[in-house]
Design a protein around this motif. Structure first.
Motif, PDB file in Angstrom:
ATOM      1  N   GLY A  69       0.825  -1.522  -0.022  1.00 51.80           N
ATOM      2  CA  GLY A  69      -0.094  -0.127  -0.003  1.00 51.80           C
ATOM      3  C   GLY A  69       0.691   1.306   0.084  1.00 51.80           C
ATOM      4  N   VAL A  70       1.963   1.212   0.775  1.00 50.75           N
ATOM      5  CA  VAL A  70       2.760   2.425   0.827  1.00 50.75           C
ATOM      6  C   VAL A  70       3.936   2.666  -0.149  1.00 50.75           C
ATOM      7  CG1 VAL A  70       4.089   3.954   2.633  1.00 50.75           C
ATOM      8  CG2 VAL A  70       2.048   2.324   3.034  1.00 50.75           C
ATOM      9  N   TRP A  71       4.647   1.379  -0.400  1.00 49.25           N
ATOM     10  CA  TRP A  71       5.906   1.433  -1.019  1.00 49.25           C
ATOM     11  C   TRP A  71       5.513   1.883  -2.586  1.00 49.25           C
ATOM     12  CZ3 TRP A  71      10.807   1.628  -1.082  1.00 49.25           C
ATOM     13  CH2 TRP A  71      11.720   1.189  -2.218  1.00 49.25           C
ATOM     14  N   GLN A  72       6.086   2.851  -3.021  1.00 54.86           N
ATOM     15  CA  GLN A  72       6.115   3.286  -4.393  1.00 54.86           C
ATOM     16  C   GLN A  72       7.256   2.880  -5.506  1.00 54.86           C
ATOM     17  OE1 GLN A  72       3.430   5.041  -5.349  1.00 54.86           O
ATOM     18  NE2 GLN A  72       2.558   5.159  -3.384  1.00 54.86           N
ATOM     19  N   GLY A  73       8.156   2.008  -5.132  1.00 53.24           N
ATOM     20  CA  GLY A  73       9.128   1.404  -5.895  1.00 53.24           C
ATOM     21  C   GLY A  73      10.313   2.494  -5.890  1.00 53.24           C
ATOM     22  N   ASP A  74      10.479   3.425  -5.177  1.00 50.49           N
ATOM     23  CA  ASP A  74      11.684   4.253  -5.090  1.00 50.49           C
ATOM     24  C   ASP A  74      12.477   4.338  -3.813  1.00 50.49           C
ATOM     25  OD1 ASP A  74      13.627   6.137  -5.997  1.00 50.49           O
ATOM     26  OD2 ASP A  74      12.039   7.958  -5.855  1.00 50.49           O
ATOM     27  N   THR A  75      11.916   5.098  -2.977  1.00 55.02           N
ATOM     28  CA  THR A  75      12.629   5.524  -1.536  1.00 55.02           C
ATOM     29  C   THR A  75      11.168   5.523  -0.602  1.00 55.02           C
ATOM     30  OG1 THR A  75      12.996   7.610  -1.690  1.00 55.02           O
ATOM     31  CG2 THR A  75      14.495   6.209  -2.173  1.00 55.02           C
ATOM     32  N   TRP A  76      11.553   5.267   0.729  1.00 55.80           N
ATOM     33  CA  TRP A  76      10.345   5.277   1.716  1.00 55.80           C
ATOM     34  C   TRP A  76      10.335   6.969   1.886  1.00 55.80           C
ATOM     35  CZ3 TRP A  76       7.423   1.665   2.641  1.00 55.80           C
ATOM     36  CH2 TRP A  76       7.937   0.461   2.596  1.00 55.80           C
ATOM     37  N   SER A  77       9.203   7.740   1.901  1.00 52.40           N
ATOM     38  CA  SER A  77       9.308   9.271   2.136  1.00 52.40           C
ATOM     39  C   SER A  77       9.567   9.191   3.718  1.00 52.40           C
ATOM     40  CB  SER A  77       7.823   9.551   1.820  1.00 52.40           C
ATOM     41  OG  SER A  77       6.870   9.485   2.967  1.00 52.40           O
ATOM     42  N   PRO A  78      10.063  10.431   3.926  1.00 51.82           N
ATOM     43  CA  PRO A  78      10.368  10.693   5.166  1.00 51.82           C
ATOM     44  C   PRO A  78       9.326  10.740   6.146  1.00 51.82           C
ATOM     45  CG  PRO A  78      11.360  12.106   3.747  1.00 51.82           C
ATOM     46  CD  PRO A  78      10.557  11.218   3.007  1.00 51.82           C
ATOM     47  N   LEU A  79       8.025  11.022   5.620  1.00 48.82           N
ATOM     48  CA  LEU A  79       7.072  11.033   6.299  1.00 48.82           C
ATOM     49  C   LEU A  79       6.224   9.772   6.994  1.00 48.82           C
ATOM     50  CD1 LEU A  79       4.926  13.518   7.035  1.00 48.82           C
ATOM     51  CD2 LEU A  79       3.422  12.369   5.153  1.00 48.82           C
ATOM     52  N   VAL A  80       6.347   8.872   6.222  1.00 51.99           N
ATOM     53  CA  VAL A  80       6.302   7.499   6.526  1.00 51.99           C
ATOM     54  C   VAL A  80       7.023   6.878   7.584  1.00 51.99           C
ATOM     55  CG1 VAL A  80       5.900   5.118   5.884  1.00 51.99           C
ATOM     56  CG2 VAL A  80       5.067   6.981   4.458  1.00 51.99           C
ATOM     57  N   VAL A  81       8.130   7.077   7.364  1.00 52.95           N
ATOM     58  CA  VAL A  81       9.287   6.542   8.522  1.00 52.95           C
ATOM     59  C   VAL A  81       9.089   7.504   9.752  1.00 52.95           C
ATOM     60  CG1 VAL A  81      11.929   6.328   8.882  1.00 52.95           C
ATOM     61  CG2 VAL A  81      11.029   6.013   6.529  1.00 52.95           C
ATOM     62  N   GLY A  82       8.928   8.806   9.570  1.00 52.52           N
ATOM     63  CA  GLY A  82       8.981   9.474  10.817  1.00 52.52           C
ATOM     64  C   GLY A  82       7.588   9.204  11.551  1.00 52.52           C
ATOM     65  N   LEU A  83       6.340   9.019  10.809  1.00 55.67           N
ATOM     66  CA  LEU A  83       5.110   8.770  11.570  1.00 55.67           C
ATOM     67  C   LEU A  83       5.319   7.280  12.403  1.00 55.67           C
ATOM     68  CD1 LEU A  83       2.644  10.221  11.623  1.00 55.67           C
ATOM     69  CD2 LEU A  83       1.646   8.392   9.754  1.00 55.67           C
ATOM     70  N   ILE A  84       5.777   6.272  11.671  1.00 54.09           N
ATOM     71  CA  ILE A  84       6.089   4.956  12.352  1.00 54.09           C
ATOM     72  C   ILE A  84       6.712   5.154  13.499  1.00 54.09           C
ATOM     73  CG2 ILE A  84       6.707   2.732  12.103  1.00 54.09           C
ATOM     74  CD1 ILE A  84       5.955   2.796   9.141  1.00 54.09           C
ATOM     75  N   THR A  85       7.952   5.952  13.420  1.00 57.01           N
ATOM     76  CA  THR A  85       8.945   6.095  14.575  1.00 57.01           C
ATOM     77  C   THR A  85       8.372   6.643  15.580  1.00 57.01           C
ATOM     78  OG1 THR A  85      10.558   6.134  12.929  1.00 57.01           O
ATOM     79  CG2 THR A  85      11.018   6.630  15.266  1.00 57.01           C
ATOM     80  N   VAL A  86       7.494   7.683  15.290  1.00 51.90           N
ATOM     81  CA  VAL A  86       6.683   8.697  16.429  1.00 51.90           C
ATOM     82  C   VAL A  86       5.770   7.729  17.204  1.00 51.90           C
ATOM     83  CG1 VAL A  86       5.148  10.419  16.763  1.00 51.90           C
ATOM     84  CG2 VAL A  86       7.195  11.052  15.461  1.00 51.90           C
ATOM     85  N   ILE A  87       4.973   6.861  16.260  1.00 56.24           N
ATOM     86  CA  ILE A  87       3.805   6.365  16.714  1.00 56.24           C
ATOM     87  C   ILE A  87       4.608   5.007  17.802  1.00 56.24           C
ATOM     88  CG2 ILE A  87       2.240   4.546  16.583  1.00 56.24           C
ATOM     89  CD1 ILE A  87       1.432   5.858  13.947  1.00 56.24           C
ATOM     90  N   ALA A  88       5.679   4.432  17.319  1.00 61.19           N
ATOM     91  CA  ALA A  88       6.228   3.255  18.155  1.00 61.19           C
ATOM     92  C   ALA A  88       7.158   3.847  19.422  1.00 61.19           C
ATOM     93  CB  ALA A  88       7.314   2.668  17.252  1.00 61.19           C
ATOM     94  N   VAL A  89       7.533   4.892  19.408  1.00 62.99           N
ATOM     95  CA  VAL A  89       8.324   5.837  20.613  1.00 62.99           C
ATOM     96  C   VAL A  89       7.011   6.035  21.506  1.00 62.99           C
ATOM     97  CG1 VAL A  89       9.430   7.421  21.449  1.00 62.99           C
ATOM     98  CG2 VAL A  89      10.279   6.459  19.403  1.00 62.99           C
TER      99      VAL A  89
END
Lengths: 481, 90
Positions: free
Chosen positions: A423-443
């Protein structure tokens, strides 16, 4: 990045083997087999290189275990051994810095003087001197305490090999072979760097996990064949625990494979490099699950029920002595080392430098293997930290935690991985928004769980096999009544 | 062709090991011994799979049969024992 660094060990060895094959087989009447000979030679030399690297870098693990554990527990001997670098023997200063040429040791002399002023008080000099006898020999480049491993090895080598009279002798001898050979075979599939690996099949992840599951059988046979009730109990506990934790482990690893789109370990690392996001920040739940299940799989301290010293003497290896015991101990550390390396590879970007592409161009002179080893040693420090912080839990608690919590959570983690990939992977790089959001939720979740911990919640909770007395089962907080 | 000769030699070795393991599984006197023979039998079968190029099948063979099914058999061995110290065992 993905094409690897300058330390092209495999390339050099391939060139060397082809040169050797050219000048031996290639000049004889067997010249048709030149290519095969060179390939076999390459594989053999790479196997030796990887094995040697693993066995020598594993010594650092034992050193970390001793030093870091002693530091945490504030044990005098091993802690002071490090301190002996700046506090001198019997009040005299360690003056290794004076040996450096051109007065380059002057800053160390100043540092030494300052450290002696703040931390070198007289009443501790006696204990420091006692420690010095063992660890500091006036040669500064010998890491204090590092070569105790070799002393241990010599001790194991010189001990007598005994087999209990009523032991099942053949199985007793075969069981260490199963454990140690399967443990060493693990490292055939673990790449140490982009060019430092001994085997790289397409399904290396699957092979690795398959081989990881052989050792529990050896452990069971070791416990059974000793003909001793403690070893037998240790063997049963080990079998139950390792079966329970292998399933969440495999599902978690599957989630990593799904996210990276590959069953090949090198491709998993390269995916993390190219997509600008370590799996730690995309699958924090997976990282936690992998850490917990791996600690259980390698039987380290909150989950070391199979060798609980307080109740089972030494668990399933009670009857082993001498070099067999040393080798089993080495296999145990090798499995822990494999766990650390795999955590670094799956979740910490493998041989990618800290900071990723931003700093990679400035650190190109550092080969990838150095990053991977530093990461795995740091992971082992986390293992030691866990060992020093947590106490051993009961067998039924281990199994309950594994089946009731880790297995469903690993399924949730697999779902997250599938959603991220599809659903999220666009085939290039992860957008910093996704990475940051997941990290914030996890922390945030972690902080919430840490704050919300209720010490009385476990009180009175029914557990299988718990002893029901008037005061209720033992748990946190029961001592207050 | 020495390469295929090597393969044939490896196949012969693995096949012999598998057959010996299977016979050992049947004729062993203790259940734990037959399990040990079964390990070698399964490993040899995984090796034959590797020789034929079925890498996935080999990995699954080790992962499922050696890792899981055999551990379940192992629980069977554990739970059906009559006593811990096998002193009167012939």
């Amino acid at each position: 990045m993905a094409e690897g660094d300058w330390l092209d060990i495999r390339g050099w060895i391939e060139a060397l083997s082809f040169a050797i094959a050219d000048n031996t087989v290639g000049m004889s009447r067997f010249w048709r087999q030149k290519g095969t000979t060179a390939d076999i030679l390459t594989e053999l030399i790479m196997a030796v290189v990887v094995f040697g690297l693993i066995m020598t870098t594993m010594l650092a693990l034992l050193w970390i275990e001793r030093k870091f554990f002693a530091r945490i527990m504030d044990r005098r001997g091993a802690t002071m051994a490090m301190r002996s670098l700046w506090v001198g023997e019997g009040g005299e200063h360690a003056d290794w810095y004076d040996l450096l040429p051109f007065g380059t040791g002057a800053p160390f002399r100043w540092l030494n003087r300052w450290l002696n002023k703040v931390a070198g008080s007289d009443h501790e000099v006696e204990s420091v001197a006692r420690v010095h006898d063992r660890s500091y020999h006036g040669v500064w480049w010998m890491l204090p305490g590092f070569f105790q491993n070799i002393a241990d090895a010599v001790k194991f080598l010189t001990k007598e090999w005994m087999v209990p009279t009523k032991a099942d002798k053949v199985v007793f001898e075969v069981a260490p072979f199963i454990i140690i050979s399967s443990t060493i075979m693990l490292f055939a599939f673990i790449p140490l760097g982009p060019h430092v690996w001994s085997a790289n099949p397409d399904l290396s992840l699957l092979f690795l996990m398959a081989i990881f599951g052989i050792a529990p059988l050896g452990v069971f046979f070791a416990g059974w064949s000793s003909n001793n009730k403690y070893t037998l109990l240790g063997g049963i506990r080990s079998a139950a625990q390792l079966t329970a934790y292998e399933i969440p482990l495999l599902v978690t690893v599957l989630a990593v494979a799904v996210l990276s789109g590959s069953m090949n370990i090198i491709e998993i690392v390269e995916f993390q490099m190219d997509s600008d996001g370590w799996n730690l920040f995309l699958l924090p739940l997976g990282a936690a699950l992998f850490l917990i299940t791996m600690i259980a799989e390698v039987e380290r301290i909150p989950f070391d029920m199979p060798e609980a010293e307080a109740e089972l003497v030494e668990g399933w290896w009670t009857e082993y002595g001498g070099l067999r015991w040393g080798l089993l101990f080495m296999a145990e550390y090798l499995r822990a080392y494999a766990a650390c390396l795999l955590f670094s590879i799956f979740f910490l970007g493998g041989w990618e430098p800290f900071g990723g592409n931003l700093v990679a161009q400035y650190t190109a002179f550092i080969p990838g293997i150095a990053w991977l080893l530093v990461k795995s040693w740091l992971m082992f420090a986390v293992f030691v930290w866990v060992r020093a912080s947590l106490h051993r839990v009961r067998t039924d608690q281990i199994l309950e935690f594994g089946w009731r919590w880790l297995l469903p959570l690993s399924m949730v983690n697999l779902g997250i991985a599938v959603w991220l990939r599809l659903g999220v992977w666009q085939g290039d790089t992860w957008s910093p928004l996704v990475v940051g959001l997941i990290t914030v939720i996890a922390v945030g979740l972690f902080v919430l769980l840490a704050i919300d911990e209720d010490p009385t919640a476990l009180e009175g909770r029914e557990r299988p096999y718990s002893v029901h007395v008037k005061a209720g089962p033992a748990g946190p907080g029961t001592h207050k009544k | 062709m020495p390469a295929s000769l090597l393969e044939e030699f490896a196949f012969a070795l693995l096949a012999l090991l598998a057959i010996a393991g299977a016979f050992g599984t049947i004729y062993a006197k203790r259940v734990a011994h037959s399990m040990l023979y079964l390990i070698f039998c399964f490993l040899a079968v995984a090796g034959v799979f590797l020789l034929t190029g079925a890498e996935l099948l080999a990995a699954i063979q080790i992962l499922v049969y050696l890792g899981s099914v055999l551990l379940v058999v192992l629980f069977g061995v554990m739970l059906t024992r009559r006593q811990i110290q096998e002193e009167d065992f012939q």
